[in-house]
Design a protein around this motif. Structure first.
Motif, PDB file in Angstrom:
ATOM      1  N   PRO A   5       0.873  -1.555   0.475  1.00 29.44           N
ATOM      2  CA  PRO A   5       0.202   0.150   0.254  1.00 29.44           C
ATOM      3  C   PRO A   5       0.677   1.435   0.005  1.00 29.44           C
ATOM      4  O   PRO A   5       0.839   2.293  -0.798  1.00 29.44           O
ATOM      5  N   ALA A   6       1.813   1.153   0.589  1.00 27.66           N
ATOM      6  CA  ALA A   6       2.724   2.058   0.885  1.00 27.66           C
ATOM      7  C   ALA A   6       3.080   2.503  -0.639  1.00 27.66           C
ATOM      8  O   ALA A   6       3.189   4.000  -1.255  1.00 27.66           O
ATOM      9  N   GLU A   7       3.858   1.720  -1.142  1.00 25.89           N
ATOM     10  CA  GLU A   7       4.462   1.739  -2.536  1.00 25.89           C
ATOM     11  C   GLU A   7       3.527   2.170  -3.283  1.00 25.89           C
ATOM     12  O   GLU A   7       3.207   2.986  -4.528  1.00 25.89           O
ATOM     13  N   GLN A   8       1.889   1.526  -3.443  1.00 23.32           N
ATOM     14  CA  GLN A   8       1.068   2.392  -4.284  1.00 23.32           C
ATOM     15  C   GLN A   8       0.822   4.454  -4.395  1.00 23.32           C
ATOM     16  O   GLN A   8       1.029   4.676  -5.347  1.00 23.32           O
ATOM     17  N   MET A   9       0.721   4.418  -2.374  1.00 21.45           N
ATOM     18  CA  MET A   9       0.010   5.593  -2.442  1.00 21.45           C
ATOM     19  C   MET A   9       1.388   6.160  -3.102  1.00 21.45           C
ATOM     20  O   MET A   9       0.939   7.252  -3.910  1.00 21.45           O
ATOM     21  N   ALA A  10       3.532   5.574  -2.785  1.00 18.33           N
ATOM     22  CA  ALA A  10       4.071   6.633  -3.584  1.00 18.33           C
ATOM     23  C   ALA A  10       3.965   6.805  -4.715  1.00 18.33           C
ATOM     24  O   ALA A  10       4.084   8.105  -4.969  1.00 18.33           O
TER      25      ALA A  10
END
Length: 324
Positions: A287-292
C-alpha cells in the motif's frame, strides 16, 4: 545532411522465443518495395528455434546472439551494428505492409525531419479469439482485421487500407509526457539522433522505447506521424499489455522522467496512465508503494480525487463485498 529517397535503412528485429510468428515478420521485411534495406536480427537468448529461423530466412544481413539481457539491450546492440542513415525497430510478432519503408523515407525526405512514425492497423488470427477473450482485458475488441492462420501474406502484400483520417500530426514532448503515444515499431529515426538520444533504456521495463522517443522528440522538435496504417500490429494472447504486473515498472519510470529535471515537471496524464492508476490496488505492490506512485504520477490538483478512488478500491480488497 539532406535525406534522399535512396538512403540505406536498417531494421533491427529483437527476438526471444518468437518462433511462432518470426517467419511471417521476416517475410514482411523481404517483401518491402524499398531496396536499400539491411536487416539485423538480435536473438536475446531464445530457447526455441528462433535463432535457426533467423539464420535460415535469408532476409538478415547480420544475425547476432546474446544472453537474455532483455529487449532494450538487444535493440541497442542492433543499433550499434547498424550502417543505415535511418534505423527502425520491428517486434518479432508484428508485420510491415510492403510499402511501409518507402512511405516513411519519402515523407522524411519531403518534410526534412529526423524522425517519422506511422499509424497502425491491429489484426488477429481467428483461432486466437477464444484465448483473447479469456485474457479478460478486452483485447478481443482491439483487432480491426481478422485473418485465418497462415494468411499474413495477404496483409503484407495487400493494398493500402483506408485511413481513419487523412492527417499528419506531430507527437510532442508534452504529448509523450502524458504516456505512451505510439508503438515501438512505428518510428523511423535518423541513426545519429537515435544514438545521441541514448538508444533504448535497459532498466525501464516496457518503457525503454518510450524514453528513446521522449529524447528524440525533445531533440527533433517532435516526431511526425503519418496516417498510412502500414504497421500491422498483431494482437494475440501473449501481447504485452498495461495490466497490473506492468504498473510498478511503468509508473515508477514515468515518475523518474518527470522528476529528472529535463522534461516538464507537471504534465497531464493520458488514458494509458489512468488505466494503470486504476489498477494499482490489484498489484502486488505494498500500500505504501502504491500511494507513493500515485502521488508521484498524478498532478497536484488531481491528487485528492485519485487518492479517494484508490482508497475505495483498497477497501474493497480488504473487506470483500464492501460497498463504498
Amino acid at each position: 545532411m539532406p535525406s534522399t529517397p535512396h538512403d540505406l535503412v536498417t531494421v533491427i528485429v529483437p527476438t526471444y522465443n518468437g518462433s511462432q510468428h518470426l517467419a511471417a515478420t521476416l517475410e514482411s521485411l523481404g517483401a518491402q518495395d524499398y531496396t536499400e534495406l539491411e536487416v539485423i536480427i538480435v536473438d536475446d537468448g531464445s530457447t526455441d528455434d528462433s535463432l535457426d529461423i533467423a539464420r535460415r530466412s535469408g532476409v538478415a544481413r547480420t544475425v547476432l546472439a546474446q544472453e537474455n539481457f532483455g529487449v532494450a539491450v538487444a535493440r541497442n546492440r542492433g543499433l550499434a551494428h547498424a550502417r543505415g542513415r535511418w534505423v527502425a525497430f520491428l517486434d518479432q510478432d508484428d508485420l510491415w505492409r510492403h510499402d511501409r519503408v518507402r512511405n516513411l523515407v519519402d515523407y522524411a525526405h519531403t518534410a526534412g525531419v529526423a524522425a517519422v512514425a506511422s499509424t497502425e492497423t491491429p489484426f488477429a488470427v481467428t483461432s486466437d479469439r477464444p484465448a483473447l477473450e479469456a485474457v479478460g482485458d478486452g483485447r478481443e475488441r482491439w483487432p480491426e482485421l481478422w485473418i485465418n492462420p497462415g494468411q499474413e501474406s495477404t496483409l503484407i502484400h495487400g493494398a493500402p487500407y483506408p485511413s481513419v483520417a487523412e492527417r499528419t500530426e506531430v507527437i510532442t514532448v508534452q504529448r509523450l509526457m502524458m504516456g505512451a503515444a505510439m508503438l515501438t515499431t512505428s518510428v523511423l529515426y535518423e541513426r545519429e539522433i537515435a544514438i545521441a538520444a541514448g538508444g533504448c533504456t535497459p532498466h525501464a521495463r516496457a518503457l525503454d522505447d518510450h524514453i528513446l522517443n521522449l529524447n528524440v522528440a525533445r531533440m527533433a522538435g517532435g516526431i511526425h506521424r503519418i496516417d498510412t496504417r502500414d504497421l500491422l500490429y498483431r494482437v494475440h494472447p501473449a501481447s504485452a499489455t498495461t495490466t497490473s504486473p506492468m504498473a510498478g515498472p511503468l509508473l515508477s519510470a514515468m515518475a523518474s522522467i518527470r522528476l529528472g529535471g529535463v522534461f516538464p515537471t507537471h504534465p497531464q496524464i493520458g488514458p494509458n496512465v489512468e488505466h494503470l492508476l486504476l489498477g494499482l490496488s490489484e498489484t502486488e505492490l505494498s500500500p505504501a508503494e502504491q500511494m507513493a506512485l500515485l502521488v508521484l504520477t498524478v498532478p497536484r490538483g488531481s491528487r485528492t480525487t485519485w487518492l479517494a478512488r484508490w482508497g475505495k478500491r483498497m477497501l474493497r480488497r480488504i473487506v470483500p463485498g464492501r460497498r463504498t
